[in-house]
Scaffold this motif. Structure first.
Motif, PDB file in Angstrom:
ATOM      1  N   LYS A   1       0.836  -1.208   0.000  1.00 26.67           N
ATOM      2  CA  LYS A   1       0.000   0.000   0.000  1.00 26.67           C
ATOM      3  C   LYS A   1       0.870   1.257   0.000  1.00 26.67           C
ATOM      4  O   LYS A   1       0.567   2.242  -0.682  1.00 26.67           O
TER       5      LYS A   1
ATOM      6  N   ARG B   1      -4.322   6.612  16.488  1.00 26.67           N
ATOM      7  CA  ARG B   1      -5.267   6.271  15.423  1.00 26.67           C
ATOM      8  C   ARG B   1      -5.792   4.873  15.727  1.00 26.67           C
ATOM      9  O   ARG B   1      -5.047   3.888  15.648  1.00 26.67           O
TER      10      ARG B   1
ATOM     11  N   ILE C   1      -8.088   1.664  14.875  1.00 26.06           N
ATOM     12  CA  ILE C   1      -8.646   0.992  13.704  1.00 26.06           C
ATOM     13  C   ILE C   1      -9.718   0.011  14.190  1.00 26.06           C
ATOM     14  O   ILE C   1      -9.405  -1.005  14.818  1.00 26.06           O
TER      15      ILE C   1
ATOM     16  N   GLN D   1      -5.576  -4.627   8.385  1.00 21.61           N
ATOM     17  CA  GLN D   1      -6.156  -3.427   7.774  1.00 21.61           C
ATOM     18  C   GLN D   1      -5.046  -2.577   7.136  1.00 21.61           C
ATOM     19  O   GLN D   1      -4.811  -1.435   7.541  1.00 21.61           O
TER      20      GLN D   1
ATOM     21  N   GLU E   1      -4.729  -0.969   4.296  1.00 21.15           N
ATOM     22  CA  GLU E   1      -5.100   0.287   3.631  1.00 21.15           C
ATOM     23  C   GLU E   1      -5.323   1.396   4.652  1.00 21.15           C
ATOM     24  O   GLU E   1      -4.825   2.523   4.483  1.00 21.15           O
ATOM     25  N   LYS E   2      -6.035   1.091   5.735  1.00 22.85           N
ATOM     26  CA  LYS E   2      -6.275   2.093   6.773  1.00 22.85           C
ATOM     27  C   LYS E   2      -4.982   2.436   7.510  1.00 22.85           C
ATOM     28  O   LYS E   2      -4.748   3.587   7.882  1.00 22.85           O
ATOM     29  N   CYS E   3      -4.157   1.440   7.696  1.00 21.33           N
ATOM     30  CA  CYS E   3      -2.864   1.671   8.359  1.00 21.33           C
ATOM     31  C   CYS E   3      -1.985   2.584   7.497  1.00 21.33           C
ATOM     32  O   CYS E   3      -1.368   3.528   8.000  1.00 21.33           O
TER      33      CYS E   3
ATOM     34  N   ALA F   1      -2.976   4.731   5.223  1.00 20.87           N
ATOM     35  CA  ALA F   1      -3.566   6.072   5.200  1.00 20.87           C
ATOM     36  C   ALA F   1      -3.217   6.838   6.477  1.00 20.87           C
ATOM     37  O   ALA F   1      -2.910   8.036   6.429  1.00 20.87           O
ATOM     38  N   ALA F   2      -3.254   6.144   7.613  1.00 17.89           N
ATOM     39  CA  ALA F   2      -2.909   6.784   8.888  1.00 17.89           C
ATOM     40  C   ALA F   2      -1.448   7.217   8.890  1.00 17.89           C
ATOM     41  O   ALA F   2      -1.115   8.329   9.324  1.00 17.89           O
TER      42      ALA F   2
END
Length: 267
Positions: free
Chosen positions: A45, A234, A236, A247, A249-251, A253-254
């Motif tokens: 990612k 952050r 999740i 996760q 993608e969320k990681c 992005a963070a």
């Protein structure tokens, strides 16, 4: 911090096909009984976002590592190993990302060598008292002199939840490290950072935590983050201890949002 007796960690350097124009690499540092494979989803990612990624194998964890006979595996010596690699390769501060025990190595590094750390992110980790059940399990294995298959499975289930047979085999390769490395780094993981270390870390700091983490409850993360305005959290939702695997993608992005809005303090 480093000297001639400190072994360099194995470093897997990955560059994006299209750069985002940000030269600062992300340096990923794994936890106990783990390795580079569980960083793959997050690394991909970050590469897709144009970021350079370095994945480190801590001393003794890379296949074929031959550690000096007098090398003592501690958080300090592991951090010195990482520092030596950064001195040899980086040419400037980096974004350090440490998971679990790798977070303890990262904090130790940031406290001792602030010049090489632009930002620090702790994934599934805060420097708080260790889970007593986890300590009991590890201590029993250290006493018997090897890690049995039932205990490995128990730990993997606590870290990841339900896994396919293929993922269980792939992700458990960290246990293939020599027992002296596993045992010494287990003691380091259980002991944690020296109490003064967090207060000596002045780089911007992010904690990424899964709300379902069974090893480091998110309530502990919140307490740690609240102790300093330099720290952020952050959370999740639904993720566990290996939030970067569950996760990615969320990681990612963070991480990218944190890097883009954080600036290291003046020298």
């Amino acid at each position: 911090m480093a000297d001639a007796g400190i072994p360099l960690p194995f470093v897997d350097v990955r560059t994006p096909a299209v750069s985002a124009g940000e030269p600062t690499p992300a340096v990923l540092i794994h936890g106990w009984a783990s390795g580079s494979v569980y960083w793959e989803p997050l690394a991909n990612k970050l590469l897709d976002a144009g970021r350079t990624v370095w994945i480190l194998d801590l001393p003794g964890y890379h296949t074929g590592d031959d550690l000096p006979p007098d090398f003592e595996w501690t958080l300090d010596s592991a951090a010195a190993s990482v520092a030596a690699a950064l001195d040899a390769r980086a040419g400037g501060p980096v974004h350090v990302v440490g998971h679990s025990m790798g977070g303890s190595v990262s904090l130790t590094l940031a406290a001792a060598r602030p010049d090489v750390v632009a930002t620090i992110t702790l994934v599934g980790m805060a420097p708080v008292p260790q889970n007593q059940g986890f300590k009991k399990v590890l201590t029993s294995q250290l006493d018997q002199g090897f890690f049995d298959s039932a205990t490995k499975t128990k730990l993997m289930n606590a870290w990841y939840g339900e896994l396919s047979a293929a993922d269980m085999e792939r992700l458990s390769t960290g246990f293939d490290a020599p027992f002296p490395v596993l045992s010494a780094s287990a003691v380091a993981a259980m002991t944690g950072v020296e109490p003064s270390v967090p207060g000596r870390v002045h780089a911007p700091l992010l904690v990424i935590a899964g709300t379902g983490d069974r090893v480091r409850p998110i309530e502990q993360m919140r307490v740690f983050v609240a102790e300093s305005q330099q720290r952020q959290l952050r959370a999740i939702p639904g993720a566990g201890h290996n939030v970067h695997w569950e996760q990615p993608e969320k990681c990612a992005a963070a991480l990218i949002g944190f890097w883009e809005t954080s600036r290291p303090p003046p020298a």
